[in-house]
Design a protein around this motif. Structure first.
Motif, PDB file in Angstrom:
ATOM      1  N   ALA A 246      21.656  -8.883  66.540  1.00  0.00           N
ATOM      2  CA  ALA A 246      21.294  -8.244  67.812  1.00  0.00           C
ATOM      3  C   ALA A 246      20.655  -6.883  67.583  1.00  0.00           C
ATOM      4  O   ALA A 246      19.701  -6.504  68.276  1.00  0.00           O
ATOM      5  N   PRO A 261      15.139  -7.918  75.955  1.00  0.00           N
ATOM      6  CA  PRO A 261      15.438  -8.772  74.796  1.00  0.00           C
ATOM      7  C   PRO A 261      14.943 -10.210  74.979  1.00  0.00           C
ATOM      8  O   PRO A 261      14.719 -10.913  74.004  1.00  0.00           O
ATOM      9  N   HIS A 478      23.313  -8.541  74.091  1.00  0.00           N
ATOM     10  CA  HIS A 478      22.180  -7.758  73.595  1.00  0.00           C
ATOM     11  C   HIS A 478      22.051  -6.434  74.335  1.00  0.00           C
ATOM     12  O   HIS A 478      21.661  -5.426  73.742  1.00  0.00           O
TER      13      HIS A 478
END
Length: 607
Positions: A246, A261, A478
């Motif tokens: 991540a 993300p 994330h």
């Protein structure tokens, strides 16, 4: 380089292959005869030389090429992709057959390093394409129809233009990619090497997950606790993998200027963020009408005050525990495919007869199931862990659908055959639906119909509800990682934040269930992949409704859609069916099919 992904479908395989017939295994000789095969050695040598020559012939020259020269350049690039893909498919498939074999792991790593080094000179190609003027490309497309066929490839490459880094940095990231893969391999090898003690017997993860569908509730409970105990023992490793992956993604996204993300996944899927958001919102809004309502029914069927996680995929009390042997599974799926169109069964036949399926559960074999397309001049390979549960039959139908889709799309060539993930689930989920409808049609009585309907509803919940909950978990993970390192407890809390919401009030959650995020492979291999399952299921439900309402001519349009591969946008592919995924009401059509099946199950409870 595309690499086979292990699907996060609920595993239903066990620890042996007794009484299931002669389960097929892969024959990888269509790729190479072995790791020392002369053709493999020759291909590696050719690849090294051709990559260097390609760069010498075209670097800093793309803008000077005429239409015929640009087409020749594209064809050479395709051949490089085909040879590299063949090598990595062979290395990867051998590895997934036995992930605990250090020699296979080394062979795959060495092959990946060589190909990364060989292809580093090619990084210029997409960078220069993004520096070309729009007018230059439009003119060349007008001059050569064969070149114009590749316009979707150029469009996808140029969609990354706003997020492109300097040539030097892009080359650096290309070389660094082989290091990032190490975290994926650590995850795979850790999962494959885990042992679980269930009722005094040792099982791998597939065998242990299989107990979650056992008729005996004590066995299900014991397996759930065994999973929790072993995940907890290894939780620091899993947390390290997730933290690192991540964080690496956050750094790359920040440097590229990506707004979220999820942006990279949406771009690679060729789907608009608002379409995915509409899907996600429609599914979350439907939790009470779908999963909450179904699991309340199931709670009553099981005679429980509260369901535990080990009851989620439990068989119904009236469900038979008869195993489906391999010949029957094959006949069931092939009959369903042939009833829709004999051509579909003809395309599926070689998978069974030519070593394109690896079905048995074996020590060290990767869990789950996948269909890997390899390259367009060979054929796909399907991996299963088959142990005769009815859901294993559905998994066969699912992965075989992928395989047929990949065979049909291969005619598009290496650059255009790859289907975006949002459409890649179309043939697989459609294959499941065909198989389910055939089994429902052959149901002997009301009880069997009830079991089949409940099983299909559960599969749909696992495909739609569960995967959107997975997607929400990833979004939260994330986002939280941006603020700093996440402890295992932090990740556990994020996981639990989506579980109660998606599964509903029928459930209690045992201590230890908070660690069950640890074994889901797509979180590591392909961040944000999972919404493609819900996308595919909703799309197929809408497609199947069109088929049932107007079957005449549907097959030809369906085959045309599969043959298109990645050459068309989802809007264009769905238009012949009168469907539009960007329409806010589109997802309601798919979800209503699940709701109608739950309606029928509720009606069966009414005296």
């Amino acid at each position: 380089m595309y690499f086979p992904n292990i699907a996060p479908r609920d595993a239903n395989t066990s620890h042996g292959n007794k009484n299931l017939g002669d389960l097929p295994e892969w024959d990888l000789s269509d790729l190479y005869e072995g790791e020392d095969a002369p053709q493999l050695i020759s291909d590696l040598q050719w690849l090294e030389g051709e990559c260097a020559q390609f760069a010498q012939d075209y670097q800093n020259k793309l803008a000077t090429l005429n239409a015929d020269e640009l087409l020749s350049c594209i064809h050479r690039n395709e051949k490089i992709s085909a040879i590299a893909g063949r090598i990595m498919s062979f290395a990867g498939l051998r590895y997934y057959q036995m992930t605990t074999d250090s020699n296979r792991a080394k062979f795959m790593s060495d092959a990946q390093e060589k190909i990364t080094n060989f292809t580093t000179p090619l990084v210029f190609f997409t960078l220069e394409i993004n520096r070309l003027e729009d007018g230059y490309l439009d003119t060349r497309f007008a001059q050569n129809k064969e070149l114009a066929r590749y316009k979707p490839v150029f469009d996808k490459i140029r969609a990354m233009k706003p997020y492109q880094l300097s040539d030097e940095l892009e080359n650096f990231l290309h070389d660094l990619g082989v290091v990032g893969d190490a975290w994926e391999k650590l995850f795979d090898e850790t999962i494959a090497g885990l042992s679980f003690d269930v009722a005094g017997e040792t099982h791998n993860i597939e065998g242990t997950l299989n107990f979650l569908t056992d008729q005996n509730r004590d066995n299900r409970q014991a397996a759930a606790h065994a999973l929790a105990d072993v995940f907890q023992d290894n939780i620091k490793t899993f947390a390290r993998v997730h933290n690192t992956q991540a964080k690496e993604k956050e750094i790359l996204d920040r440097w590229r200027g990506m707004p979220s993300p999820q942006t990279g996944r949406h771009l690679s899927n060729h789907v608009e963020p608002e379409v995915v958001e509409a899907l996600r919102n429609a599914v979350v809004s439907a939790y009470p009408q779908l999963s909450h309502r179904y699991y309340e029914l199931k709670r009553k069927w099981l005679g429980l005050d509260k369901m535990q996680v080990w009851d989620r995929n439990a068989p119904l009390p009236l469900e038979s525990d008869r195993l489906v042997d391999w010949p029957e599974a094959r006949d069931t799926v092939m009959s369903a495919y042939a009833s829709f169109d004999p051509r579909l069964a003809d395309l599926a036949e070689p998978f069974f007869t030519k070593g394109w399926i690896d079905a048995p559960v074996k020590p060290g074999k990767a869990p789950g199931a996948f269909a890997h397309p390899t390259v367009t001049d060979v054929h796909p390979y399907v991996m299963l862990n088959y142990l005769g549960k009815p859901r294993d039959v559905m998994t066969l139908a699912h992965e075989l659908g992928h395989g047929v889709h990949q065979v049909l799309a291969a005619k598009q060539g290496e650059m255009l055959s790859s289907t975006p993930l949002t459409l890649a689930e179309t043939a697989s989920v459609f294959g499941e639906m065909l198989t389910f409808k055939k089994m429902l049609e052959n149901a002997k009585d009301q009880n069997e119909r009830k079991v089949l309907l409940a099983g299909k509803v559960e599969d749909m919940i696992n495909t739609v509800i569960r995967q959107i909950a997975f997607y929400d978990f990833e979004c939260k993970l994330h986002e939280a990682r941006k603020a700093g390192e996440l402890t295992p407890d932090d990740i556990n809390a994020l996981w639990m934040s989506v579980q109660g919401e998606s599964l509903g009030p029928a459930f209690e959650f045992m201590d230890g269930y908070e660690t069950f995020w640890a074994y889901i492979p797509h979180f590591v291999h392909s961040p944000f992949y999972v919404y493609a399952y819900a996308f595919g299921d909703g799309l197929v439900n809408a497609l199947y409704a069109v088929y049932e309402a107007a079957p005449d001519g549907f097959q030809e349009k369906y085959f045309d859609m599969l043959k298109a591969g990645g050459s068309q946008h989802h809007k264009d592919l769905l238009a012949p069916f009168g469907l539009d995924a960007s329409d806010p009401t589109f997802w309601q059509q798919g979800l209503s099919m699940i709701s109608s099946m739950i309606d029928e199950l509720e009606a069966m409870e009414t005296p």
